[in-house]
Design a protein around this motif. Structure first.
Motif, PDB file in Angstrom:
ATOM      1  N   TYR A 216     -33.196 -52.689   5.574  1.00  0.00           N
ATOM      2  CA  TYR A 216     -34.274 -53.442   4.944  1.00  0.00           C
ATOM      3  C   TYR A 216     -34.906 -52.579   3.866  1.00  0.00           C
ATOM      4  N   GLY A 217     -35.182 -53.188   2.730  1.00  0.00           N
ATOM      5  CA  GLY A 217     -35.837 -52.445   1.658  1.00  0.00           C
ATOM      6  C   GLY A 217     -35.767 -53.190   0.350  1.00  0.00           C
ATOM      7  N   ASP A 218     -36.056 -52.486  -0.742  1.00  0.00           N
ATOM      8  CA  ASP A 218     -35.979 -53.105  -2.063  1.00  0.00           C
ATOM      9  C   ASP A 218     -34.524 -53.169  -2.517  1.00  0.00           C
ATOM     10  N   SER A 219     -34.296 -53.437  -3.780  1.00  0.00           N
ATOM     11  CA  SER A 219     -32.928 -53.660  -4.267  1.00  0.00           C
ATOM     12  C   SER A 219     -32.029 -52.436  -4.102  1.00  0.00           C
ATOM     13  N   GLN A 220     -32.608 -51.267  -3.843  1.00  0.00           N
ATOM     14  CA  GLN A 220     -31.798 -50.066  -3.656  1.00  0.00           C
ATOM     15  C   GLN A 220     -30.929 -50.147  -2.397  1.00  0.00           C
ATOM     16  N   VAL A 221     -31.320 -51.012  -1.425  1.00  0.00           N
ATOM     17  CA  VAL A 221     -30.516 -51.107  -0.203  1.00  0.00           C
ATOM     18  C   VAL A 221     -29.286 -51.992  -0.401  1.00  0.00           C
ATOM     19  N   VAL A 222     -29.240 -52.727  -1.503  1.00  0.00           N
ATOM     20  CA  VAL A 222     -28.081 -53.577  -1.790  1.00  0.00           C
ATOM     21  C   VAL A 222     -27.023 -52.709  -2.461  1.00  0.00           C
ATOM     22  N   THR A 223     -26.080 -52.225  -1.677  1.00  0.00           N
ATOM     23  CA  THR A 223     -25.042 -51.320  -2.171  1.00  0.00           C
ATOM     24  C   THR A 223     -23.667 -51.824  -1.763  1.00  0.00           C
ATOM     25  N   GLY A 224     -22.641 -51.252  -2.364  1.00  0.00           N
ATOM     26  CA  GLY A 224     -21.278 -51.600  -1.989  1.00  0.00           C
ATOM     27  C   GLY A 224     -21.001 -51.298  -0.532  1.00  0.00           C
ATOM     28  N   ASP A 225     -21.515 -50.170  -0.038  1.00  0.00           N
ATOM     29  CA  ASP A 225     -21.302 -49.813   1.369  1.00  0.00           C
ATOM     30  C   ASP A 225     -21.931 -50.835   2.304  1.00  0.00           C
ATOM     31  N   VAL A 226     -23.144 -51.264   2.002  1.00  0.00           N
ATOM     32  CA  VAL A 226     -23.821 -52.263   2.843  1.00  0.00           C
ATOM     33  C   VAL A 226     -23.060 -53.587   2.808  1.00  0.00           C
ATOM     34  N   ILE A 227     -22.610 -53.978   1.638  1.00  0.00           N
ATOM     35  CA  ILE A 227     -21.854 -55.231   1.521  1.00  0.00           C
ATOM     36  C   ILE A 227     -20.580 -55.174   2.363  1.00  0.00           C
ATOM     37  N   ARG A 228     -19.899 -54.050   2.325  1.00  0.00           N
ATOM     38  CA  ARG A 228     -18.678 -53.910   3.123  1.00  0.00           C
ATOM     39  C   ARG A 228     -18.984 -53.931   4.614  1.00  0.00           C
ATOM     40  N   GLU A 229     -20.051 -53.247   5.035  1.00  0.00           N
ATOM     41  CA  GLU A 229     -20.385 -53.177   6.453  1.00  0.00           C
ATOM     42  C   GLU A 229     -20.887 -54.512   6.995  1.00  0.00           C
ATOM     43  N   VAL A 230     -21.696 -55.208   6.222  1.00  0.00           N
ATOM     44  CA  VAL A 230     -22.315 -56.447   6.695  1.00  0.00           C
ATOM     45  C   VAL A 230     -21.381 -57.644   6.561  1.00  0.00           C
ATOM     46  N   TYR A 231     -20.699 -57.745   5.416  1.00  0.00           N
ATOM     47  CA  TYR A 231     -19.885 -58.929   5.141  1.00  0.00           C
ATOM     48  C   TYR A 231     -18.398 -58.710   5.390  1.00  0.00           C
ATOM     49  N   GLY A 232     -17.972 -57.458   5.510  1.00  0.00           N
ATOM     50  CA  GLY A 232     -16.556 -57.180   5.719  1.00  0.00           C
ATOM     51  C   GLY A 232     -15.701 -57.448   4.504  1.00  0.00           C
ATOM     52  N   ILE A 233     -16.286 -57.344   3.306  1.00  0.00           N
ATOM     53  CA  ILE A 233     -15.545 -57.546   2.068  1.00  0.00           C
ATOM     54  C   ILE A 233     -15.848 -56.395   1.114  1.00  0.00           C
ATOM     55  N   CYS A 234     -14.981 -56.227   0.146  1.00  0.00           N
ATOM     56  CA  CYS A 234     -15.209 -55.189  -0.852  1.00  0.00           C
ATOM     57  C   CYS A 234     -16.177 -55.696  -1.918  1.00  0.00           C
ATOM     58  N   GLY A 235     -17.162 -54.905  -2.222  1.00  0.00           N
ATOM     59  CA  GLY A 235     -18.124 -55.284  -3.237  1.00  0.00           C
ATOM     60  C   GLY A 235     -18.731 -54.061  -3.884  1.00  0.00           C
ATOM     61  N   GLU A 236     -19.167 -54.222  -5.099  1.00  0.00           N
ATOM     62  CA  GLU A 236     -19.816 -53.155  -5.832  1.00  0.00           C
ATOM     63  C   GLU A 236     -21.040 -53.716  -6.534  1.00  0.00           C
ATOM     64  N   THR A 237     -21.941 -52.839  -6.937  1.00  0.00           N
ATOM     65  CA  THR A 237     -23.085 -53.255  -7.731  1.00  0.00           C
ATOM     66  C   THR A 237     -22.990 -52.636  -9.115  1.00  0.00           C
ATOM     67  N   ALA A 238     -23.597 -53.319 -10.085  1.00  0.00           N
ATOM     68  CA  ALA A 238     -23.582 -52.828 -11.464  1.00  0.00           C
ATOM     69  C   ALA A 238     -24.855 -53.297 -12.154  1.00  0.00           C
ATOM     70  N   GLN A 239     -25.160 -52.691 -13.281  1.00  0.00           N
ATOM     71  CA  GLN A 239     -26.274 -53.106 -14.107  1.00  0.00           C
ATOM     72  C   GLN A 239     -25.742 -53.890 -15.297  1.00  0.00           C
ATOM     73  N   ILE A 240     -26.155 -55.131 -15.430  1.00  0.00           N
ATOM     74  CA  ILE A 240     -25.743 -55.964 -16.553  1.00  0.00           C
ATOM     75  C   ILE A 240     -27.001 -56.560 -17.178  1.00  0.00           C
ATOM     76  N   GLY A 241     -27.204 -56.282 -18.444  1.00  0.00           N
ATOM     77  CA  GLY A 241     -28.403 -56.781 -19.104  1.00  0.00           C
ATOM     78  C   GLY A 241     -29.676 -56.259 -18.481  1.00  0.00           C
ATOM     79  N   GLY A 242     -29.605 -55.070 -17.910  1.00  0.00           N
ATOM     80  CA  GLY A 242     -30.781 -54.483 -17.288  1.00  0.00           C
ATOM     81  C   GLY A 242     -31.086 -54.990 -15.902  1.00  0.00           C
ATOM     82  N   LYS A 243     -30.190 -55.818 -15.335  1.00  0.00           N
ATOM     83  CA  LYS A 243     -30.402 -56.372 -14.012  1.00  0.00           C
ATOM     84  C   LYS A 243     -29.265 -55.967 -13.081  1.00  0.00           C
ATOM     85  N   LYS A 244     -29.599 -55.729 -11.830  1.00  0.00           N
ATOM     86  CA  LYS A 244     -28.601 -55.358 -10.824  1.00  0.00           C
ATOM     87  C   LYS A 244     -27.837 -56.591 -10.384  1.00  0.00           C
TER      88      LYS A 244
END
Length: 249
Positions: A216-244
């Protein structure tokens, strides 16, 4: 402010939630995230006492929810479910039902004016004399949001509010929810599957995995590792247009 402390729930002998805890401040939008079956909708209905948790407590501004009367709870907390069970009622009458916790002897002019204003905020004022079953699923969801907002709650619970909406209306719905949360200091808890929509409009993120709080936390907790652990899929985060943003695959 809402505080959820060690909430647990079982159904048919199966544990659905185990010691779930988090808190959120007035004006914050919190995304409740996780796979299907993680316990997201169950958590929402334990918070508003549709289901009785077998353990734990929920507080709103220091008040214990389990000790509130039905009227007091309805004035403090509003809920929009995934599906609308109403049909043979006009849009205006449906929204007016949200004022019931405040009514004593009848409908006041202030009740009517608030309902009309809220229908305008969600863009449904032109449909107020139609029956709900004449509307699309997305239009019905907007009406149910208006009904919840006229309750003037401290906490707003939304269970997949954008599931019936096209991308344009998803954006407009979540923008309105965030605007109302900040304007009226409402704490919003929203069950949502679209991670990018959550990142765009939510302030904090609560991930559930197998009925337990994972992080639990702000947008910093939304990471590729968390996505893989929670959803069981490969995912990454990026900055596009200044937004995560989240990129799956």
């Amino acid at each position: 402010m809402i505080e959820v402390l060690r909430v647990s729930f079982s159904y048919g002998g199966k544990r659905i939630l185990t010691d779930v805890s988090f808190q959120a401040k007035a004006g914050e939008c919190v995304a409740i995230l996780g796979n299907n079956g993680a316990g997201k909708s169950t958590l929402i209905t334990c918070i508003n006492r549709i289901r009785r948790p077998e353990g734990g407590e929920v507080y709103i501004d220091g008040r214990l929810v389990s000790r509130m009367s039905r009227r007091e709870l309805a004035r403090s907390m509003a809920y929009v479910a995934q599906k609308n069970e109403m049909s043979q009622v006009t849009v205006f009458d449906c929204v007016l039902l949200g004022r019931r916790p405040y009514m004593r002897w009848g409908v006041s002019r202030a009740d009517v004016e608030l309902c009309q204003a809220m229908l305008g905020r969600v863009g449904m004022e032109q449909f107020q004399l139609r029956n709900l079953d004449e509307l699309s699923g997305g239009e019905q969801q907007k009406v149910m949001l208006a009904r919840a907002l006229v309750q003037e709650p401290d906490v707003l619970l939304l269970d997949e509010p954008t599931s019936s909406l096209d991308p344009k209306n998803q954006y407009e719905m979540m923008a309105l929810v965030r605007e109302m949360a900040r304007e009226r200091k409402i704490t919003v808890l929203v069950v949502i599957h679209d991670l990018n929509l959550a990142l765009r409009f939510c302030d904090r993120f609560f991930f559930l995995k197998d009925g337990k709080g994972y992080c639990y936390g702000d947008s910093q907790v939304v990471t590729g590792d968390v996505i893989r652990e929670v959803y069981g899929i490969c995912g990454e985060t990026a900055q596009i247009g200044g937004k995560k943003v989240v990129i799956i695959g």
